[in-house]
Design a protein around this motif. Structure first.
Motif, PDB file in Angstrom:
ATOM      1  N   UNK A 194       0.847  -1.192   0.000  1.00  0.00           N
ATOM      2  CA  UNK A 194       0.000   0.000   0.000  1.00  0.00           C
ATOM      3  C   UNK A 194       0.889   1.252   0.000  1.00  0.00           C
ATOM      4  N   UNK A 195       0.479   2.221  -0.816  1.00  0.00           N
ATOM      5  CA  UNK A 195       1.262   3.456  -0.934  1.00  0.00           C
ATOM      6  C   UNK A 195       0.637   4.533  -0.041  1.00  0.00           C
ATOM      7  N   UNK A 196       1.466   5.176   0.781  1.00  0.00           N
ATOM      8  CA  UNK A 196       0.914   6.245   1.630  1.00  0.00           C
ATOM      9  C   UNK A 196       1.325   7.634   1.159  1.00  0.00           C
ATOM     10  N   UNK A 197       2.261   7.707   0.272  1.00  0.00           N
ATOM     11  CA  UNK A 197       2.753   9.028  -0.154  1.00  0.00           C
ATOM     12  C   UNK A 197       2.999   8.996  -1.661  1.00  0.00           C
ATOM     13  N   UNK A 198       2.055   9.582  -2.401  1.00  0.00           N
ATOM     14  CA  UNK A 198       2.144   9.470  -3.854  1.00  0.00           C
ATOM     15  C   UNK A 198       3.380  10.122  -4.445  1.00  0.00           C
ATOM     16  N   UNK A 199       3.752  11.210  -3.857  1.00  0.00           N
ATOM     17  CA  UNK A 199       4.813  11.987  -4.498  1.00  0.00           C
ATOM     18  C   UNK A 199       6.110  11.188  -4.594  1.00  0.00           C
ATOM     19  N   UNK A 200       6.246  10.176  -3.729  1.00  0.00           N
ATOM     20  CA  UNK A 200       7.472   9.381  -3.737  1.00  0.00           C
ATOM     21  C   UNK A 200       7.424   8.266  -4.779  1.00  0.00           C
ATOM     22  N   UNK A 201       6.233   8.042  -5.323  1.00  0.00           N
ATOM     23  CA  UNK A 201       6.021   6.828  -6.097  1.00  0.00           C
ATOM     24  C   UNK A 201       6.832   6.751  -7.393  1.00  0.00           C
ATOM     25  N   UNK A 202       6.828   7.776  -8.226  1.00  0.00           N
ATOM     26  CA  UNK A 202       7.584   7.675  -9.494  1.00  0.00           C
ATOM     27  C   UNK A 202       9.041   7.301  -9.258  1.00  0.00           C
ATOM     28  N   UNK A 203       9.631   7.855  -8.201  1.00  0.00           N
ATOM     29  CA  UNK A 203      11.031   7.550  -7.949  1.00  0.00           C
ATOM     30  C   UNK A 203      11.207   6.077  -7.554  1.00  0.00           C
ATOM     31  N   UNK A 204      10.287   5.600  -6.729  1.00  0.00           N
ATOM     32  CA  UNK A 204      10.347   4.212  -6.271  1.00  0.00           C
ATOM     33  C   UNK A 204      10.224   3.257  -7.461  1.00  0.00           C
ATOM     34  N   UNK A 205       9.273   3.585  -8.357  1.00  0.00           N
ATOM     35  CA  UNK A 205       9.040   2.715  -9.510  1.00  0.00           C
ATOM     36  C   UNK A 205      10.283   2.653 -10.377  1.00  0.00           C
ATOM     37  N   UNK A 206      10.879   3.789 -10.625  1.00  0.00           N
ATOM     38  CA  UNK A 206      12.061   3.785 -11.490  1.00  0.00           C
ATOM     39  C   UNK A 206      13.221   3.054 -10.826  1.00  0.00           C
ATOM     40  N   UNK A 207      13.149   2.942  -9.518  1.00  0.00           N
ATOM     41  CA  UNK A 207      14.186   2.223  -8.786  1.00  0.00           C
ATOM     42  C   UNK A 207      13.946   0.704  -8.883  1.00  0.00           C
ATOM     43  N   UNK A 208      12.679   0.321  -8.941  1.00  0.00           N
ATOM     44  CA  UNK A 208      12.329  -1.105  -8.918  1.00  0.00           C
ATOM     45  C   UNK A 208      12.497  -1.781 -10.285  1.00  0.00           C
ATOM     46  N   UNK A 209      12.080  -1.073 -11.344  1.00  0.00           N
ATOM     47  CA  UNK A 209      12.012  -1.694 -12.671  1.00  0.00           C
ATOM     48  C   UNK A 209      13.326  -2.338 -13.124  1.00  0.00           C
ATOM     49  N   UNK A 210      14.462  -1.709 -12.926  1.00  0.00           N
ATOM     50  CA  UNK A 210      15.692  -2.351 -13.412  1.00  0.00           C
ATOM     51  C   UNK A 210      16.187  -3.526 -12.554  1.00  0.00           C
ATOM     52  N   UNK A 211      15.570  -3.773 -11.396  1.00  0.00           N
ATOM     53  CA  UNK A 211      16.059  -4.860 -10.547  1.00  0.00           C
ATOM     54  C   UNK A 211      15.866  -6.212 -11.251  1.00  0.00           C
ATOM     55  N   UNK A 212      16.849  -7.137 -11.117  1.00  0.00           N
ATOM     56  CA  UNK A 212      16.698  -8.471 -11.721  1.00  0.00           C
ATOM     57  C   UNK A 212      15.548  -9.209 -11.037  1.00  0.00           C
ATOM     58  N   UNK A 213      14.769  -9.891 -11.822  1.00  0.00           N
ATOM     59  CA  UNK A 213      13.659 -10.657 -11.262  1.00  0.00           C
ATOM     60  C   UNK A 213      12.339  -9.919 -11.357  1.00  0.00           C
ATOM     61  N   UNK A 214      12.382  -8.612 -11.683  1.00  0.00           N
ATOM     62  CA  UNK A 214      11.140  -7.852 -11.802  1.00  0.00           C
ATOM     63  C   UNK A 214      10.640  -7.937 -13.239  1.00  0.00           C
TER      64      UNK A 214
END
Ligand SMILES: Nc1ncnc2c1ncn2[C@@H]1O[C@H](COP(=O)(O)OP(=O)(O)O)[C@@H](O)[C@H]1O
Ligand SMILES: [Mg+2]
Lengths: 220, 301
Positions: free
Chosen positions: B126-146
Motif C-alpha cells: 500500500x502506498x501512503x505518499x504518492x509523491x514518492x512513487x515515481x522515484x520508487x518505480x524507477x528504482x524497482x524496474x531495473x532490478x533483476x527478477x522484476x
C-alpha cells in the motif's frame, strides 16, 4: 575660496536677479555683502551654497566647480560650508539641541562629539538653558541664534550668513558679530549679507555693495 | 548613526501610528495567506493520499526469479517508509485469487494436469505518499527478477497535475498579493515624504547623503515587512493549533490518523527573510526617485 565669474541668474518670468557678477573671496577673508532689499544678496548666497544653479557664468567654491558638480559630491560640498538662511530653516518638530546637532548627525559623528560640540555652541549663542525647547517656543532672535549655531557646529571652512542679525537688537548683534570674529580668527572664510550699515561701519572690513543684481562697489 | 535612525523610525511610528498599523495589518494578512498556501502545499500530498483511495503497487516477478533476487526486492520495499502492508503473493495464491474472482466455473483448473499456470507471482504494498512513487518505480524496474510494476498510474498523473496547478495558482495569487503590498508600502512612503519634504530639504542642505535620507525609510519598510511575516506565521500557527485542539485532524480529514505538518523551521525562516527583503526592496523602489542633491532648489522653482 569663493569665485564668481560673469555669473547671471534669471528667475522665471525674466527676473534678472544677478547680472554679470564677478567676485573673488580668498581663504580666511571676512566680507560683508550689502545692498537694498531685492538687490540679489539672497540669490547670490543660494548659488554659492549649491542650493540653486546659475543661469550662466562660472562659480567655484572650496575647490568645487558648482557648474559641474556631480550629485554625489553635493553632500560633501555642503559639509564644507555652513549657511545661516534668512528664514532660518529650523525643523519645527525637533528641539533646539537636535536642530543644532543635524550637520553632525548627517556625518554620522559620535554621540559624544555631538554632545560636546552642540553644548559649546549653544553656550556661545546663549541658548544652553533652552536646548530642549522647540523653535516655536523661541523668539525670532533666538531662532536666528539657533540657525547660527547650526551653521558653525561642524566647523566649516566657509560660513555664509544671510542677514544673521536681522532680528536681533544691537547688543545681541554685537555679540553674534563677535562670534563670527572668533570663527574668522580661526581661519574660516566668513561672508555675511546685511543691510545694517551701522554694523558695517563699526568694523573695518571688506564690503561688497550690490544693487539690482550688479556689483556696485567692492572696497577693502 | 544607529541612534539617529532609531529616533527617526520611532518618530514615524509616533506621528503616523494609524497609517503604520494599517500597513502592518495588510502586510500581515498578505503573509498569512502566503504562509497558508505554503502550509497547504506541503501537506497536499498527504491530504490527497488520505482523501483518495489507497493506491496499491504490484511488482510482478519473473517465473525464474532466484531467492536472493526476491529478497533484494523485498528489502527495497521494506526500507521505503511510504509503503505499508507489503506482502508476497505466490503463483498459486494468484491463481486462487483469480479463481475466487471468476467464481466456480474454473474450479478444476488447478487440478488439471494440462494447466500451466500463466499468472506470475508478485509483491504487493500500500502506498501512503504518492509523491514518492515515481522515484520508487524507477528504482524497482531495473532490478533483476522484476517483470513489471503496476500502480494507479492514472491517479498519480492526476495527482501530479493537480499539485502543479495548485502551485501555479498559488504562485499567481501570491505575486498579486505582494504586488498589492508593494503598492501599499509605496503609498505610505509617498505620504511620509510629502509630510517630511521640509525636513528632507534641510537634511540635504546640511550635507546628508542620499543614502542617509533613504535609509530610515528602507529600514522602516524592512521592519514592516518582517513584522508582517512574523504576524502571518503567528496567525497561521494559531489557526493550526486551534484546528488541532478543537476537532482533531482526524475528524476533518477522515480517519486513518492523518497528521498535518506545520511549516518547517526552514520555511518559517525563509518567510521572515522574504518579509524583510520585500519591505526593504519595496521601500527602496518607491524612494529611489526622490532626492538628487539639487532637489532642495528644484522643489521650489
Ligand atoms: N524664486 C524666485 N523667483 C522669482 N524671482 C525671485 C525669486 N527669488 C528672488 N527673486 C527676485 O530676485 C530679486 C533678488 O531677490 P533677493 O536675492 O532675495 O534679494 P535680497 O536678498 O537682496 O533682498 C528680487 O527682485 C526678487 O523679487
Ligand atoms: Mg535676502
Amino acid at each position: 575660496m569663493i569665485s564668481f565669474l560673469h555669473t547671471y541668474k534669471v528667475y522665471q518670468g525674466n527676473v534678472i536677479a544677478l547680472r554679470d557678477v564677478s567676485l573673488q573671496v580668498d581663504k580666511g577673508e571676512f566680507v560683508y555683502l550689502t545692498g537694498p532689499s531685492g538687490a540679489g544678496k539672497t540669490t547670490l548666497f543660494r548659488l554659492l551654497s549649491a542650493y540653486d544653479r546659475c543661469s550662466s557664468g562660472q562659480i567655484t567654491v572650496a575647490n568645487y566647480n558648482l557648474n559641474k558638480i556631480k550629485p554625489h559630491d553635493i553632500p560633501k560640498f555642503r559639509r564644507s560650508i555652513g549657511v545661516v538662511y534668512q528664514d532660518f530653516r529650523l525643523l519645527k518638530d525637533r528641539n533646539i539641541f537636535a536642530n543644532v546637532a543635524l550637520p553632525l548627525q548627517v556625518q554620522s559623528e559620535s554621540q559624544h562629539l555631538i554632545q560636546s560640540r552642540v553644548s559649546t555652541l549653544l553656550e556661545q549663542v546663549g541658548l544652553m538653558a533652552k536646548s530642549h525647547f522647540y523653535p516655536s517656543q523661541l523668539s525670532g532672535g533666538e531662532q536666528q541664534r539657533v540657525a547660527i549655531a547650526r551653521a558653525l557646529v561642524h566647523q566649516p571652512s566657509i560660513v555664509i550668513a544671510d542677514e544673521p542679525t536681522g532680528n536681533l537688537d544691537s547688543d545681541l548683534s554685537r555679540e553674534i558679530m563677535n562670534l563670527f570674529d572668533q570663527v574668522s580668527a580661526q581661519g574660516t572664510t566668513v561672508f555675511i549679507a546685511t543691510h545694517d550699515q551701522e554694523l558695517i561701519r563699526t568694523k573695518a572690513r571688506r564690503v561688497v555693495r550690490i544693487q539690482s543684481g550688479s556689483i556696485l562697489r567692492d572696497e577693502k | 548613526m544607529i541612534f539617529w535612525f532609531n529616533q527617526y523610525i520611532l518618530r514615524t511610528w509616533k506621528e503616523h501610528t494609524s497609517l503604520q498599523l494599517m500597513t502592518l495589518v495588510v502586510l500581515s494578512a498578505t503573509f498569512t495567506i502566503f504562509s497558508g498556501f505554503l502550509f497547504i502545499r506541503s501537506n497536499l500530498s498527504s491530504l490527497l493520499t488520505q482523501w483518495g483511495d489507497q493506491v496499491q503497487i504490484t511488482i510482478f516477478l519473473k517465473d525464474e526469479i532466484k531467492k536472493d533476487e526476491l529478497s533484494a526486492i523485498k528489502s527495497v520495499l521494506l526500507e521505503t517508509p511510504t509503503l505499508t502492508k507489503t506482502k508476497y503473493v505466490s503463483k498459486v495464491e494468484a491463481t486462487q485469487n483469480f479463481i475466487k474472482q471468476m467464481g466456480h466455473y474454473s474450479s478444476q483448473l488447478l487440478t488439471d494436469p494440462e494447466f500451466a499456470n500463466p499468472l506470475p507471482a508478485s509483491l504487493e504494498a500500500q502506498v501512503t505518499q504518492y509523491s514518492e512513487l515515481p522515484r520508487l518505480v524507477s528504482q524497482l524496474i531495473p532490478l533483476p527478477g522484476v517483470e513489471d510494476v503496476s500502480y494507479g498510474q492514472g491517479w498519480i498523473e492526476n495527482y501530479t497535475s493537480f499539485t502543479q496547478l495548485f502551485s501555479q495558482i498559488s504562485l499567481g495569487l501570491i505575486l498579486l498579493l505582494l504586488g498589492g503590498g508593494l503598492l501599499i508600502i509605496g503609498n505610505v512612503i509617498q505620504h511620509s515624504i510629502i509630510q517630511r519634504r521640509e525636513e528632507i530639504e534641510v537634511l540635504e542642505l546640511v550635507g546628508a547623503t542620499r543614502l542617509f535620507i533613504q535609509l530610515p525609510f528602507i529600514i522602516n519598510g524592512a521592519l514592516l515587512g518582517f513584522l508582517g511575516a512574523v504576524f502571518g506565521v503567528l496567525i497561521l500557527s494559531g489557526l493550526y493549533l486551534w484546528q488541532q485542539s478543537t476537532m482533531g485532524t482526524t475528524l476533518i480529514f477522515g480517519g486513518a490518523g492523518i497528521k498535518l505538518q506545520f511549516l518547517s523551521l526552514l520555511e518559517i525562516v525563509t518567510l521572515l527573510a522574504l518579509g524583510l527583503w520585500f519591505g526593504a526592496f519595496g521601500s527602496f523602489l518607491c524612494i529611489r526617485k526622490f532626492n538628487h542633491g539639487w532637489s532642495a532648489s528644484e522643489a521650489h522653482s
